[in-house]
Scaffold this active site. Structure first.
Site, PDB file in Angstrom:
ATOM      1  N   ARG A 157       3.604  -8.878  63.365  1.00  0.00           N
ATOM      2  CA  ARG A 157       3.146  -9.729  64.479  1.00  0.00           C
ATOM      3  C   ARG A 157       1.969  -9.014  65.133  1.00  0.00           C
ATOM      4  NH1 ARG A 157       7.400 -12.313  68.590  1.00  0.00           N
ATOM      5  NH2 ARG A 157       5.860 -13.978  68.723  1.00  0.00           N
ATOM      6  N   ASP A 179       2.560  -8.952  76.529  1.00  0.00           N
ATOM      7  CA  ASP A 179       2.577  -8.390  75.175  1.00  0.00           C
ATOM      8  C   ASP A 179       1.443  -7.409  74.959  1.00  0.00           C
ATOM      9  OD1 ASP A 179       4.044 -11.118  75.023  1.00  0.00           O
ATOM     10  OD2 ASP A 179       4.719  -9.902  73.318  1.00  0.00           O
ATOM     11  N   GLY A 214       9.944  -9.935  71.748  1.00  0.00           N
ATOM     12  CA  GLY A 214       9.702  -9.218  73.006  1.00  0.00           C
ATOM     13  C   GLY A 214       8.996  -7.912  72.665  1.00  0.00           C
TER      14      GLY A 214
HETATM   15  O1  MRU Z   1       7.134 -14.449  71.190  1.00  0.00           O
HETATM   16  P1  MRU Z   1       7.998 -13.518  71.976  1.00  0.00           P
HETATM   17  O2  MRU Z   1       9.315 -14.102  72.355  1.00  0.00           O
HETATM   18  O3  MRU Z   1       8.117 -12.164  71.307  1.00  0.00           O
HETATM   19  O4  MRU Z   1       7.188 -13.294  73.326  1.00  0.00           O
HETATM   20  C1  MRU Z   1       7.723 -12.454  74.307  1.00  0.00           C
HETATM   21  C2  MRU Z   1       6.906 -12.430  75.539  1.00  0.00           C
HETATM   22  O5  MRU Z   1       5.882 -13.068  75.635  1.00  0.00           O
HETATM   23  C3  MRU Z   1       7.346 -11.517  76.633  1.00  0.00           C
HETATM   24  O6  MRU Z   1       6.939 -12.017  77.866  1.00  0.00           O
HETATM   25  C4  MRU Z   1       6.702 -10.136  76.391  1.00  0.00           C
HETATM   26  O7  MRU Z   1       7.071  -9.613  75.150  1.00  0.00           O
HETATM   27  C5  MRU Z   1       6.993  -9.125  77.428  1.00  0.00           C
HETATM   28  S1  MRU Z   1       8.650  -9.015  77.949  1.00  0.00           S
HETATM   29  C6  MRU Z   1       9.320  -7.608  77.532  1.00  0.00           C
END
Ligand code: MRU
Length: 357
Positions: free
Chosen positions: A89, A237, A47
């Protein structure tokens, strides 16, 4: 309990292990930056805002662990730590944003000793975490204005307390509407391949007693066409200056279906996730993860041995599919180029979030 927090007795960064939820609740303590970066890559923490806060604490940890005895050597160790964290990441801009914020703090002449830099970085990391909680709550109540009593909301991935330090972005809007006494129902996309929807979003909704149904990702069009969905809420993101939104893989499919079916589509995005340096979404780096996430489910193969696969972790939704963007500074509507930069400026005055330069 926060998703990410500093243990002031042990000087460790602590993360709820999200790989194990909803079956096991475990908190892992990290006393080393390389291991912490690995935890980000491996999605112990995930997240965008949660990753940003982790990186903030990671820089404080790096300062503490550095053997440097003078300021220049400590600053050079911090540059190295920043590179290690940034490489964990690529898509979520909050990671680079938090590292840059910490490097800026460490270079301030007022912090003129190793001890002063260490103290400043820990204080700033705590500030990043505390601000995240406060701005998420504010953003949640901004977005709750879009939700009416009786609404059904379609949601993708996990954007709740687990994706942030606490509370959440898109799920934060849902929590705020629920707190306001609105009777709402959530259709939860399972979110293959890592199942953040099934494992984490259902877990958070259940804890708060909010009505939901888990659906397979490919069922969202069915429900939208039947007229069962009032609004789509997702996180982001990285959102480019023109309003193109990078988010969990599958978001683009949902947005196109929403447009086709006349359902409003709102990403919920703290201004720390808006990257004004990128003119459009095709410039956003998209992480491609290992194929084992696609060809297996819980360690069991679902494809013939040797199957070839692709695993992009995010996609970009062009801004023409975006109805509006909920931020802590209000709800932003087109033209996004103009209105997003105003929101970022406003975010800067509300909190410290948008201080990217
Ligand atoms: O791969 P992840 O689980 O880190 O992806 C998370 C998301 O795509 C969320 O929608 C994004 O980080 C925003 S939510 C706070």
């Amino acid at each position: 309990m926060r998703t990410v927090f500093w243990d002031y007795d042990r000087n460790t960064v602590n993360l709820i292990d999200q790989r194990q939820l909803p079956w096991t609740y475990e908190v892992i303590a990290y006393d080393d930056v390389t291991a912490l970066a690995h935890a980000i890559t491996d999605m112990v923490v995930r997240g965008a805002p949660a990753i940003g806060a982790t990186a903030g604490f990671g820089m404080a940890l790096a300062a503490l662990n550095s053997r440097a005895t003078d300021r220049p050597n400590l600053l050079s160790d911090l540059e190295v730590a920043g590179r290690v964290l940034n490489a964990a990441r690529p898509t979520a801009v909050n990671l680079a944003w938090a590292v840059a914020r910490q490097l800026r703090i460490s270079a301030e002449p007022v912090h003129d000793s190793v001890a002063a830099i260490r103290a400043a970085l820990l204080a700033e990391a705590q500030r990043i975490a505390d601000e995240d909680v406060a701005l998420n709550r504010r953003m949640g109540f901004n977005g709750a204005a879009l939700i009416s009593d009786g609404d059904t909301i379609l949601h993708h991935c996990n954007t709740g307390a687990l994706a942030t330090v606490d509370w959440g972005t898109a799920l934060g809007v849902i929590f705020a509407a629920h707190e306001q006494g609105k009777h709402i129902h959530v259709l939860v996309d399972e979110t293959r391949p890592r199942l953040q929807g099934a494992r984490l979003t259902c877990w958070e909704l259940q804890q708060r007693g909010i009505s939901y149904d888990l659906i397979a990702d490919n069922a969202s069009g069915y429900f939208m066409r039947k007229g069962d969905v009032n609004i789509v809420l997702v996180g982001s993101d990285r959102t480019a200056a023109n309003g193109d939104v990078a988010n969990k893989i599958g978001t683009y499919n949902v947005a196109v279906l929403a447009r086709e079916n006349g359902v409003p589509f709102y990403p919920v995005v703290p201004t720390s996730t808006i990257d004004l340096d990128l003119a459009h979404g095709d410039l956003i780096p998209i992480e491609e993860r290992g194929i084992e996430e696609v060809v297996t489910v819980f360690g069991k193969s679902i494809a013939p041995e040797g199957a070839s696969a692709r695993n992009p972790a995010f996609d970009v939704t062009p801004h023409r599919y975006v109805t509006g963007i909920v931020t802590e500074a209000g709800i932003v509507y087109p033209p996004f180029v103009k209105n997003l930069s105003a929101a970022v400026a406003a975010g800067k005055t509300l909190f410290n979030t948008a201080s990217n330069e």
